[in-house]
Design an enzyme around this catalytic site. Structure first.
Site, PDB file in Angstrom:
ATOM      1  N   LYS A  20     -29.190  13.195 -16.167  1.00 39.89           N
ATOM      2  CA  LYS A  20     -29.592  13.665 -17.501  1.00 39.89           C
ATOM      3  C   LYS A  20     -31.090  13.431 -17.723  1.00 39.89           C
ATOM      4  O   LYS A  20     -31.792  14.303 -18.228  1.00 39.89           O
ATOM      5  CB  LYS A  20     -28.753  12.915 -18.542  1.00 39.89           C
ATOM      6  CG  LYS A  20     -28.774  13.489 -19.926  1.00 39.89           C
ATOM      7  CD  LYS A  20     -27.481  13.175 -20.664  1.00 39.89           C
ATOM      8  CE  LYS A  20     -27.321  11.721 -21.033  1.00 39.89           C
ATOM      9  NZ  LYS A  20     -28.172  11.321 -22.165  1.00 39.89           N
ATOM     10  N   SER A  21     -31.560  12.269 -17.330  1.00 39.52           N
ATOM     11  CA  SER A  21     -32.985  11.953 -17.541  1.00 39.52           C
ATOM     12  C   SER A  21     -33.871  12.946 -16.799  1.00 39.52           C
ATOM     13  O   SER A  21     -34.834  13.494 -17.355  1.00 39.52           O
ATOM     14  CB  SER A  21     -33.295  10.542 -17.029  1.00 39.52           C
ATOM     15  OG  SER A  21     -32.617   9.603 -17.801  1.00 39.52           O
ATOM     16  N   ARG A  25     -36.522  16.039 -18.265  1.00 38.01           N
ATOM     17  CA  ARG A  25     -37.928  16.035 -17.851  1.00 38.01           C
ATOM     18  C   ARG A  25     -38.286  17.291 -17.070  1.00 38.01           C
ATOM     19  O   ARG A  25     -39.395  17.818 -17.196  1.00 38.01           O
ATOM     20  CB  ARG A  25     -38.226  14.774 -17.047  1.00 38.01           C
ATOM     21  CG  ARG A  25     -38.291  13.536 -17.984  1.00 38.01           C
ATOM     22  CD  ARG A  25     -37.852  12.308 -17.267  1.00 38.01           C
ATOM     23  NE  ARG A  25     -38.033  11.094 -18.024  1.00 38.01           N
ATOM     24  CZ  ARG A  25     -37.105  10.546 -18.830  1.00 38.01           C
ATOM     25  NH1 ARG A  25     -35.934  11.150 -19.036  1.00 38.01           N
ATOM     26  NH2 ARG A  25     -37.348   9.405 -19.458  1.00 38.01           N
ATOM     27  N   ARG A 119     -30.774   6.303 -35.509  1.00 44.43           N
ATOM     28  CA  ARG A 119     -31.478   5.546 -34.456  1.00 44.43           C
ATOM     29  C   ARG A 119     -32.976   5.471 -34.775  1.00 44.43           C
ATOM     30  O   ARG A 119     -33.568   6.468 -35.188  1.00 44.43           O
ATOM     31  CB  ARG A 119     -31.231   6.214 -33.092  1.00 44.43           C
ATOM     32  CG  ARG A 119     -29.750   6.229 -32.745  1.00 44.43           C
ATOM     33  CD  ARG A 119     -29.465   6.918 -31.449  1.00 44.43           C
ATOM     34  NE  ARG A 119     -30.019   6.214 -30.317  1.00 44.43           N
ATOM     35  CZ  ARG A 119     -29.999   6.670 -29.071  1.00 44.43           C
ATOM     36  NH1 ARG A 119     -29.446   7.848 -28.824  1.00 44.43           N
ATOM     37  NH2 ARG A 119     -30.506   5.971 -28.090  1.00 44.43           N
ATOM     38  N   SER A 165     -38.114   0.409 -22.711  1.00 45.88           N
ATOM     39  CA  SER A 165     -37.611   1.738 -23.076  1.00 45.88           C
ATOM     40  C   SER A 165     -38.315   2.837 -22.295  1.00 45.88           C
ATOM     41  O   SER A 165     -39.511   3.090 -22.466  1.00 45.88           O
ATOM     42  CB  SER A 165     -37.800   1.990 -24.575  1.00 45.88           C
ATOM     43  OG  SER A 165     -37.553   3.361 -24.847  1.00 45.88           O
ATOM     44  N   ASP A 310     -27.389   1.415 -20.229  1.00 46.23           N
ATOM     45  CA  ASP A 310     -26.386   2.478 -20.356  1.00 46.23           C
ATOM     46  C   ASP A 310     -25.041   2.100 -19.726  1.00 46.23           C
ATOM     47  O   ASP A 310     -24.000   2.630 -20.116  1.00 46.23           O
ATOM     48  CB  ASP A 310     -26.892   3.763 -19.675  1.00 46.23           C
ATOM     49  CG  ASP A 310     -27.973   4.454 -20.487  1.00 46.23           C
ATOM     50  OD1 ASP A 310     -28.160   4.103 -21.661  1.00 46.23           O
ATOM     51  OD2 ASP A 310     -28.632   5.359 -19.927  1.00 46.23           O
ATOM     52  N   LYS A 337     -28.080   2.395 -29.485  1.00 45.45           N
ATOM     53  CA  LYS A 337     -27.756   3.591 -28.688  1.00 45.45           C
ATOM     54  C   LYS A 337     -26.990   4.600 -29.555  1.00 45.45           C
ATOM     55  O   LYS A 337     -27.045   4.520 -30.773  1.00 45.45           O
ATOM     56  CB  LYS A 337     -26.974   3.169 -27.447  1.00 45.45           C
ATOM     57  CG  LYS A 337     -27.779   2.228 -26.536  1.00 45.45           C
ATOM     58  CD  LYS A 337     -28.945   2.948 -25.891  1.00 45.45           C
ATOM     59  CE  LYS A 337     -29.796   2.020 -25.062  1.00 45.45           C
ATOM     60  NZ  LYS A 337     -30.892   2.716 -24.405  1.00 45.45           N
ATOM     61  N   ARG A 386     -20.425   7.562 -23.992  1.00 48.06           N
ATOM     62  CA  ARG A 386     -20.164   6.478 -23.015  1.00 48.06           C
ATOM     63  C   ARG A 386     -19.005   5.579 -23.467  1.00 48.06           C
ATOM     64  O   ARG A 386     -18.308   5.007 -22.633  1.00 48.06           O
ATOM     65  CB  ARG A 386     -21.426   5.658 -22.753  1.00 48.06           C
ATOM     66  CG  ARG A 386     -22.519   6.478 -22.070  1.00 48.06           C
ATOM     67  CD  ARG A 386     -23.603   5.643 -21.442  1.00 48.06           C
ATOM     68  NE  ARG A 386     -24.846   6.387 -21.357  1.00 48.06           N
ATOM     69  CZ  ARG A 386     -25.125   7.317 -20.422  1.00 48.06           C
ATOM     70  NH1 ARG A 386     -24.272   7.595 -19.478  1.00 48.06           N
ATOM     71  NH2 ARG A 386     -26.281   7.949 -20.448  1.00 48.06           N
TER      72      ARG A 386
HETATM   73  C1  S3P Z   1     -33.265   7.461 -21.088  1.00 46.38           C
HETATM   74  C2  S3P Z   1     -33.654   6.219 -21.433  1.00 46.38           C
HETATM   75  C3  S3P Z   1     -32.730   5.179 -21.864  1.00 46.38           C
HETATM   76  C4  S3P Z   1     -31.256   5.578 -21.797  1.00 46.38           C
HETATM   77  C5  S3P Z   1     -30.986   7.011 -22.027  1.00 46.38           C
HETATM   78  C6  S3P Z   1     -31.865   7.901 -21.178  1.00 46.38           C
HETATM   79  C7  S3P Z   1     -34.290   8.393 -20.605  1.00 46.38           C
HETATM   80  O1  S3P Z   1     -33.080   4.622 -23.063  1.00 46.38           O
HETATM   81  O2  S3P Z   1     -30.472   4.795 -22.666  1.00 46.38           O
HETATM   82  O3  S3P Z   1     -29.627   7.286 -21.770  1.00 46.38           O
HETATM   83  O4  S3P Z   1     -33.941   9.456 -20.080  1.00 46.38           O
HETATM   84  O5  S3P Z   1     -35.483   8.070 -20.739  1.00 46.38           O
HETATM   85  P1  S3P Z   1     -34.311   3.603 -23.240  1.00 46.38           P
HETATM   86  O6  S3P Z   1     -35.394   4.360 -23.896  1.00 46.38           O
HETATM   87  O7  S3P Z   1     -33.736   2.518 -24.071  1.00 46.38           O
HETATM   88  O8  S3P Z   1     -34.748   3.128 -21.893  1.00 46.38           O
END
Ligand code: S3P
Length: 425
Positions: A20-21, A25, A119, A165, A310, A337, A386
């Site tokens: 997903k990350s 991007r 959030r 983060s 996560d 989260k 999750r």
């Molecule tokens: C993510 C960063 C994470 C994670 C999320 C995906 C990302 O959060 O919890 O599922 O793609 O950069 P953080 O910003 O707390 O690291």
């Protein structure tokens, strides 16, 4: 509601969705480039779809052709949209897009679902304002909906990210592409390096230095080149099936090659320490995981082992099945989260029949010794994918589960229940 039945035997191979990350991007970097990029292996969940819709609203062209997505950034760069930009359930979308829009002159509006709107966005608003953008939301913690006034160039700043983060780090890297000099971002704990790695691949001037337990990222203003992206499989999704195989009493599961960045596979180290029977094999530039049933013992887990935390809810299920008391330490970020996963992980373990407790940002779970001793689970997982998947894993290995909120798996893993069922055939 979704009912998950206990299953006597689990066999097979699972190919989890694209990371997903990396998917978010790949879309954002391609939209910033001048020209066409091809993207393969993307996550097909709602979160990534929101990011794709947003770049389209900002002037990029987005076209699916079979399993490939083509994204073309406009020659003159992205421009503001009149419509509010919908981020759905996705914190990554809202935070990364905020960073990117900070350097797009004009007014931008971002909104999300009730989970995302609760959030905190101050973690990106504050540094982006230091760079000269304006980011406003509701209350002191800057909750969505957000209004962003972008400008270019932004001030290049030196910023130490106060919480581990990857989203904050990445938002500032994207903003730094529109800076007036070198933006320097320091993190005390290394979080996933996806943005830095991918921007380097796209020809951007990013320099990354390790520094103790952390990292320093320096980014110079520049425009990414169009690129062909091949997104690896998502380790955080693999974690559900690895834990399933480890705690089920008759399982042999192969999870096909996942991204093996050290910041992403800490859960494998934790599970090995708990006695899980894992075989890890390099495959397709990543890591294939074979997991077999075994007996788990309690362990001590610090959040720095699994930055972004996560995998904590599913590790809480593993701890619930283990013998002994597991400790989870420094878990403050877990509260922020898609839901309060600190409370949620404790509630899940408690509903499975465990004694649980917490002090400050730490909590513990006294395992019942085997998933077969779990109680039947009846849980409302809220808007948190999750928590749904963790509950399902507990139900399949234990005495079944009734799960409210199951449709939220579509945010990251639309085929989760299909993949789970395939293992029972
Ligand atoms: C993510 C960063 C994470 C994670 C999320 C995906 C990302 O959060 O919890 O599922 O793609 O950069 P953080 O910003 O707390 O690291």
């Amino acid at each position: 509601m979704r009912t998950v039945s206990p299953t006597s035997r689990l066999r097979g191979r699972v190919r989890v969705p694209g990371d997903k990350s990396a998917s978010h991007r790949a879309i954002l970097i391609s939209a910033l480039a001048d020209g066409e990029s091809a993207l393969e292996g993307l996550s097909r969940g709602d979160d990534v779809a929101c990011t794709a819709d947003i770049v389209e609203h900002l002037g990029a062209t987005v076209t699916w052709s079979g399993e490939r997505l083509y994204v073309t950034g406009p020659p003159g760069g992205l421009s503001p949209s009149d419509a509010p930009l919908w981020c759905g359930n996705s914190g990554t979308t809202m935070r990364l897009v905020s960073g990117l829009l900070a350097a797009v002159p004009g007014t931008h509006h971002l909104a999300g679902d009730p989970s995302l709107s609760s959030r905190p966005m101050d973690r990106v608003a504050e540094p982006l304002e230091r760079m000269g953008a304006s980011v406003s939301g509701t209350g002191e913690r800057v909750f969505a909906p957000l209004t962003i006034e972008g400008r270019r160039p932004l001030r290049a700043i030196h910023y130490e990210v106060p919480v581990p983060s990857a989203q904050v780090k990445s938002a500032l890297i994207f903003a730094g592409l529109g800076g007036d000099g070198t933006t320097v971002i320091t993190e005390a704990t290394r979080t996933r390096p996806t943005t830095e790695k991918m921007l380097l691949e796209a020809g951007v001037d990013v320099v990354v230095d390790e520094s103790g337990t952390g990292r320093v990222v320096r980014v110079r203003p520049s425009r990414p080149q169009p690129h062909t992206w091949r997104v690896p499989a998502d380790p955080s999704q693999a974690a559900f099936f690895v834990v399933l195989g480890a705690l089920h009493n008759d399982a042999e599961i192969v999870v096909e090659a996942i991204d093996d960045a050290p910041e992403r596979v800490g859960f494998l180290t934790v599970l090995s320490r708990m006695g899980a029977r894992l075989e890890l094999t390099p495959a397709n530039g990543g890591l294939e995981v074979l997991v077999r049933s075994g007996e788990l013992v309690a362990t001590d887990i610090h959040s720095s082992e699994i930055p972004s935390v996560d995998e904590v809810p599913i590790l809480a299920v593993a701890a619930a099945a283990a013998t002994g008391r597991s400790h989870f330490r420094a878990m403050a970020e877990l509260r922020l989260k898609e839901s309060d996963r600190f409370a949620g992980s404790l509630r899940l373990a408690h509903l499975l029949g465990c004694e649980v407790g917490s002090t400050g940002d730490d909590f513990w779970i006294e395992g019942v010794g085997s998933a077969q001793r779990f109680s039947h689970l009846s849980i409302d997982a809220g808007l948190d994918h999750r928590m749904v998947m963790s509950s399902a894993v507990a139900g399949v290995s234990g005495r079944g589960a009734d799960i409210e909120g199951e449709s939220t798996v579509s945010s990251s893993y639309p085929h989760f229940f299909d993949n789970l069922e395939e293992l029972t055939r």
